[in-house]
Design an enzyme around this catalytic site. Sequence first.
Site, short mmCIF file in Angstrom:
data_model
loop_
_atom_site.label_atom_id
_atom_site.label_comp_id
_atom_site.label_asym_id
_atom_site.label_seq_id
_atom_site.Cartn_x
_atom_site.Cartn_y
_atom_site.Cartn_z
N GLN A 1 -15.66 30.44 -24.80
CA GLN A 1 -15.56 29.11 -25.41
C GLN A 1 -14.37 29.08 -26.37
OE1 GLN A 1 -18.92 27.91 -27.86
NE2 GLN A 1 -18.53 25.75 -27.55
N HIS B 1 -29.22 26.47 -28.97
CA HIS B 1 -28.24 26.09 -27.95
C HIS B 1 -28.81 26.19 -26.53
CE1 HIS B 1 -24.43 25.13 -29.82
NE2 HIS B 1 -24.38 26.25 -30.52
N GLN C 1 -15.00 36.29 -25.01
CA GLN C 1 -15.40 35.08 -25.74
C GLN C 1 -14.71 33.94 -25.01
OE1 GLN C 1 -17.49 33.95 -28.09
NE2 GLN C 1 -16.59 31.95 -27.68
N GLU D 1 -22.95 21.00 -31.13
CA GLU D 1 -23.19 21.71 -32.39
C GLU D 1 -24.04 20.95 -33.40
OE1 GLU D 1 -22.75 24.79 -32.60
OE2 GLU D 1 -21.34 25.17 -30.97
N ARG E 1 -14.77 38.51 -38.14
CA ARG E 1 -15.44 37.21 -38.05
C ARG E 1 -14.61 36.17 -38.80
NH1 ARG E 1 -21.67 36.40 -40.12
NH2 ARG E 1 -21.85 34.19 -39.58
N ASP F 1 -10.06 24.40 -30.18
CA ASP F 1 -10.52 25.19 -31.32
C ASP F 1 -10.40 24.42 -32.64
OD1 ASP F 1 -11.56 27.76 -31.37
OD2 ASP F 1 -9.85 28.45 -32.57
N TYR G 1 -20.62 20.32 -36.80
CA TYR G 1 -21.84 21.03 -37.17
C TYR G 1 -22.67 20.25 -38.19
CZ TYR G 1 -20.13 25.28 -34.89
OH TYR G 1 -19.71 26.19 -33.96
N LYS H 1 -14.95 33.18 -39.78
CA LYS H 1 -15.54 32.45 -40.89
C LYS H 1 -15.35 33.18 -42.23
CE LYS H 1 -20.00 32.25 -42.42
NZ LYS H 1 -21.44 32.05 -42.40
N GLY I 1 -19.94 34.31 -35.54
CA GLY I 1 -21.25 34.81 -35.93
C GLY I 1 -22.08 35.04 -34.68
N GLY I 2 -22.08 34.03 -33.82
CA GLY I 2 -22.85 34.15 -32.60
C GLY I 2 -22.27 33.27 -31.51
N MET I 3 -22.60 33.61 -30.27
CA MET I 3 -22.18 32.79 -29.13
C MET I 3 -23.36 32.72 -28.17
SD MET I 3 -19.90 31.00 -27.59
CE MET I 3 -20.39 30.15 -26.09
N GLU I 4 -23.67 31.47 -27.80
CA GLU I 4 -24.91 31.19 -27.07
C GLU I 4 -24.82 31.47 -25.58
OE1 GLU I 4 -22.77 29.10 -28.48
OE2 GLU I 4 -22.64 27.16 -27.45
N ASN I 5 -24.29 32.60 -25.18
CA ASN I 5 -24.22 32.91 -23.75
C ASN I 5 -25.64 32.92 -23.17
OD1 ASN I 5 -21.62 35.05 -24.81
ND2 ASN I 5 -21.34 33.15 -23.70
N HIS J 1 -30.00 29.40 -34.51
CA HIS J 1 -28.93 28.52 -34.05
C HIS J 1 -28.56 28.79 -32.58
CE1 HIS J 1 -25.18 26.12 -34.52
NE2 HIS J 1 -24.72 26.98 -33.61
N GLU J 2 -28.29 30.03 -32.27
CA GLU J 2 -27.88 30.35 -30.89
C GLU J 2 -29.02 30.08 -29.90
OE1 GLU J 2 -24.85 30.48 -30.78
OE2 GLU J 2 -24.42 31.12 -32.83
N1 BES Z 1 -20.79 28.00 -29.84
C1 BES Z 1 -20.52 28.41 -31.16
C2 BES Z 1 -19.30 29.26 -31.28
C3 BES Z 1 -18.02 28.64 -30.80
C4 BES Z 1 -17.75 27.29 -30.95
C5 BES Z 1 -17.08 29.42 -30.19
C6 BES Z 1 -16.55 26.75 -30.49
C7 BES Z 1 -15.89 28.89 -29.72
C8 BES Z 1 -15.63 27.54 -29.87
C9 BES Z 1 -21.71 29.12 -31.79
O1 BES Z 1 -22.94 28.60 -31.39
C10 BES Z 1 -21.66 28.90 -33.25
O2 BES Z 1 -21.72 27.78 -33.67
N2 BES Z 1 -21.57 29.97 -34.04
C11 BES Z 1 -21.53 29.91 -35.48
C12 BES Z 1 -22.86 30.28 -36.07
C13 BES Z 1 -23.72 29.21 -36.56
C14 BES Z 1 -24.93 29.74 -37.31
C15 BES Z 1 -23.11 28.04 -37.22
C16 BES Z 1 -20.56 30.94 -35.97
O3 BES Z 1 -20.16 31.80 -35.20
O4 BES Z 1 -20.21 30.91 -37.15
ZN ZN Z 2 -23.26 26.66 -32.25
#
Ligand code: BES
Ligand code: ZN
Length: 624
Positions: A161, A319, A159, A338, A577, A396, A404, A579, A288-292, A315-316
């Site tokens: 980012q 991106h 990971q 975001e 996760r 971070d 967002y 969140k 949740g996800g990462m837009e690689n 969402h991803e």
């Molecule tokens: N790019 C982010 C994840 C991220 C942001 C990782 C900053 C490290 C530093 C990814 O696109 C994201 O926003 N993921 C969200 C999901 C979304 C539906 C809001 C997540 O993981 O909760």
């Molecule tokens: Zn995002």
Amino acid sequence: MRTTPFILLSLLAMFSAAITGCKSETLPSGKSQAILEMKRANDFHSYSRPEEAVVTHLNWTASIDFTTRIITATAAYDIQAAADAERILFDCVDLNVTGVVVDGAPVDWQLGPAQPIMGQPLSIPISKDSKQVLISYQSSPDAGALLWVEGEQPFLFTQSQAILARTWIPCQDSPGIRFTYEAHVDVPTGTMAMMSATNPTEQALDGHYDFVMDQPIPSYLLALAVGNVEFRSVGAHTGVYAVPELIDAAAYEFAEMEELLIAAENLYGKYAWERYDLLVLPAAFPFGGMENPRLTFATPTIIAGDRSLVALVAHELAHSWSGNLVTNATWDDFWLNEGFTVYFEQRIMESVYGREVSEMLATLSYQGLVDEVDQIMDTNPDDTHLKLHLQNRNPDDGMTAIAYDKGYFFLRLLEETVGRETFDSFLKTYFETHSFSVMDTDRFIDYLKTNLLNTPELLATVDLSAWIFGPGLPANCPSVGSKRIERVDAALQAWESGAMSTNDLPWNDWVYQERYRFLSNLDDNSSADRLAELDEAWAISQTGNNEVLFAWLEQSIRSHYGPSYARLESFLVEIGRRKFLTPLYGAMIETDQADLAKRIYALARPHYHSVATGTMDELLNWPS
Ligand code: BES
Ligand code: ZN
């Protein structure tokens, strides 16, 4: 010979780029142009000095050792140096650099003093004519980007980012610096390697994999995963990767990916990355996800069995335009990634599932935003500005609902101010004209003033400075309305006042958003008996939807509802996760159950990624 397949792959990629209309022909290619572009960015989260010398291509050769948890690699970079260049600077964290060669000759490189979060600058002597630097190194077993999952099915994922790419590859770790890459990776047999690049669809018997990413990307989009996974196609440009036990469920859950992709293209233009695949990671994945690029990394917790959590995929996918094509210049401009992406995500959701669904989502995000704004205003009001101030801090810290959801509501205000048609054509042109380049807040404001808010009246209606440089939520924040959410709120009120019985709640008619709204708005002081009634009537503990389960567990903590505690513990040990972790551990602390929080954390912590332990250690005052 590794060059032959690479050249062939490049030709193939160029050919398919031509037929898919990808925008590679507009890439900045000239030396001076690349360096000029770099002069604009002032990213204090990187030691690199792109105005002196900048990377343009990476050739990464690596061997992945699960026993020692070490990556042994060489990173060969093509570079462009300014006329007066004497050095090129890279970012490193805990890398054991063993040698550096410039254009074939070993040089005296230097690692500067290590700073927390930032790591060390690696300084390599060059001249204006230098073309290539080759760095040999090993990563640390504790590299912050990496999570090595043990067990019968070993798994590794990265990971990167925001600034963790430097923990596994020496790089110019700034989102404003883009480069193409190729990689040659050896992994244990019985596993597949995948990257943010062209990917295999079958395991290689010899454990060797070659990758090409011929579109320039910033370092935070460098990604690698290694595990025993299978691939399943779900559409012409889309597919899923998952471990054998999950591949059927994943293929079902994400069967609509191609439809989402087409909806996205219809909104804001051609998809630029050829394929869009999704990799289901172990539950320890901290996001949740990462837009690689080409391969979104996703948590398995969105596999609900009924496709109810696909907004995350939208969402991803979004991106692929906002973030991956047009990239925030620094982490202070994170809202440009975001906020735009949440807006785009909502538009995809509206177009595929209808306005009723997207308005429910918007209502939930509004509530989350209002709560978080309140919270942040108490401690650090400046963190509620869209444009952040992250100097000398961990980037971070910028990952809050502000970038967002305040970002989303700002774009929604723009849409409502100028009308959807005008706004859509503005956004489409914005993505087109800034493809494969960077954007910072000030340049975006200029662009907006020239191309959208071009009258004093429009500017006055929106009030840019309140939104971008001011605290909280401006008074002209658009309002959201969802009849279905209103009915949930009414049912909740009736149930709490005793006017509606538990069995009369329309629980079975509710979709996830409605169930989530109900549970997350229960009175904090609801008694354990009241929760028992709900659980008995609707078997909430048994839900397969992790968002609903999460809301239920949080309320269970607040209500001291004993029967949920075993589930709470297994949830926290299995799922990493962040969140979910922050509110659950946070609720235990707030309700005098810190001992329980610490007992569970001691069991769970070894399974978590550094991004999660970083936050939880602080929350729980954990000695690290
Ligand atoms: N790019 C982010 C994840 C991220 C942001 C990782 C900053 C490290 C530093 C990814 O696109 C994201 O926003 N993921 C969200 C999901 C979304 C539906 C809001 C997540 O993981 O909760
Ligand atoms: Zn995002």
